[in-house]
Design a protein around this motif. Structure first.
Motif: not given
Lengths: 319, 164
Positions: A85-90, B89-97, B117-125
């Protein structure tokens, strides 16, 4: 026991066998460990390039440039993949082995999925110059980075004025805006087939800001289409690398269109009315159906209508 | 062959084996110390990358309020990205969270996950990696209420990197 002439005693045989074994093992060990260390350092350089590139991205400026100095000649490989999907540069690096006076094997490939690196597939250089630009279609999608080696000179004397102004301001030593004196210099011109690289404008309607809003770049007998700032990527990168990265950018454009469609719903539910949801759905479908990056010019007018409608009235879905 | 000669051959074999074994152990030690260095430099690079990516993450079109505001995150986009779209986007982020915690003004003492209601925390990934190290930066978390009114809060963008 009396020793006969020509007989080897035990100590001599042992010394020869053990000595030869130790020598062979040491030489083998040193060679292997040298290769492993070179592989490790080449892999580290590739990873460092990825890390260094982060702050070199445009951010909020219209464009920016940078320089990565390796202090030695390197071979740099940039393979782009768009199968996923996103592909990549290697990216991978091979440094010059001074003892063998040749480049060894490339280090391990580092996969860069969240950046778009435009360049030739293989470069031999001591310094990499970077140019960062932004891809918008019609909303901002991502910054992309163009990598230019110090071994190739470009002359922009006859290039369109906006390119001369934009790249001239970055003061990159391999890009001359006037008085190009070198013989082996790549000439960049506007609509001139005798040049190495020719930029042909195609945006002729009244809605165009300039005739260079989109067009084609002719290079080595091949024509590649561009939109907006992709013209810079088309000038400095190889055809395959260009199409692959554009394909990756268009996938991100598609995902952002889905994000903005959902955002239009949220805004409308909050009485912050916006009219562009139907156009956004249509835009999403157009992006999904235009599988080939070459088709991106076909939907340019649609993108401009979407851009104008978002600006026109109500709450803006993107700012 | 006499007993003495046999004994000498045996002695030689044992010595050669011992020397081989010694060099193999030295080799293993060297490889181990090298891979330790490699692990360390890989960790450092990963950490450097995470820190430098916080800004580009906050300013990416998936989160940012607009192309003219730095360190400003759109809460509507957070709401969308913490749902189904974020999974793409799970394969896109090069981080763990990626998490966002609203800090001020905030009447909640507990962490309440959004949407709610009254939430203050988002867990994106979160790829649920153990031994994760987190880095954070302060951001403006803004919501467009109407064409002219935008309400903002002070929040923290928390990004995780796997601590190997």
């Amino acid at each position: 026991m009396k020793e006969k002439r020509g007989d080897f005693n035990f100590v001599t045989i042992f010394a020869i066998i053990a000595g030869v074994s130790i020598l062979i093992l040491s030489i083998y060990g040193v060679t292997k460990s040298g290769d492993t260390q070179k592989y490790q350092s080449d892999t580290t350089i590739a990873k460092q390039i990825e890390v260094f590139i982060d702050p070199l991205q445009t951010g909020f400026a219209t464009s920016s440039s940078g320089e990565i100095d390796f202090h030695q000649k390197i071979k740099f490989k940039n393979r782009c993949e768009s199968f996923t999907d996103f592909g990549g540069n290697r990216i991978s690096v091979a440094t010059l082995d001074t003892s063998r006076k040749s480049y060894g094997d490339f280090g391990s490939e580092i996969v860069v999925e969240d950046k778009y690196l435009f360049s030739d597939e293989q470069l031999e250089t001591e310094r990499l110059y970077t140019i960062s630009k932004t891809f918008s279609y019609p909303y901002e999608v991502s910054d992309f980075i163009i990598l230019i080696p110090d071994t190739k000179q470009y002359c922009l004397e006859n290039a369109p004025e906006f390119i001369k102004i934009s790249l001239g301001a970055l003061k990159i030593p391999t890009i001359s805006v006037e008085n190009c004196s070198e013989l082996n210099i790549t000439q960049v011109c506007s609509s001139d087939n005798s040049c190495d690289i020719s930029i042909e404008p195609m945006c002729l309607s009244t809605s165009c800001k300039t005739k260079y809003d989109y067009g084609i770049v002719k290079k080595e007998g091949v024509s590649v289409p561009f939109i907006g700032e992709l013209v810079y990527a088309a000038i400095f990168s190889e055809e395959d690398n260009y199409y692959c990265n554009v394909d990756r950018l268009l996938y991100r454009t598609y995902l952002l269109s889905k994000l903005y469609t959902e955002k239009a719903d949220i805004l409308s539910a909050r009485s912050c009315y916006t009219q562009i949801k139907p156009q956004l759905i249509e835009w999403t479908n157009s992006l999904l159906s235009s599988e080939d990056p070459e088709q991106m010019l076909d939907i340019y007018d649609q993108s401009m209508n979407l851009y104008n409608d978002n600006k026109a009235g109500g709450c803006k879905v993107w700012e | 062959m006499g007993m003495k000669a046999q004994y000498k051959i045996m002695q030689m074999v044992v010595m050669v084996l011992a020397i081989f074994l010694f060099f193999i152990l030295v080799g293993i030690f060297l490889i181990n110390s090298q891979s330790q260095g490699l692990k360390e430099s890989s960790d450092n690079l990963k950490r450097a990358q995470t820190i430098s990516s916080i800004e580009s993450l906050a300013n990416s079109p998936e989160f940012s309020c607009g192309s003219t505001e730095s360190w400003c995150v759109d809460s509507d986009k957070l709401h969308i990205m913490s749902g189904e779209l974020g999974k793409e986007y799970s394969d896109f982020w090069q981080i763990s969270s990626i998490e966002v915690l609203s800090i001020y003004p905030n009447n909640q003492t507990d962490v309440i996950e959004c949407p709610g209601e009254g939430c203050n925390y988002y867990k994106i990934y979160d790829n649920n990696q153990p031994n994760k190290e987190t880095y954070s930066a302060y951001i403006s978390l803004c919501e467009r209420k109407s064409r002219l009114i935008v309400e903002c809060q002070l929040a923290k963008l928390i990004v995780g990197v796997k601590n190997v």
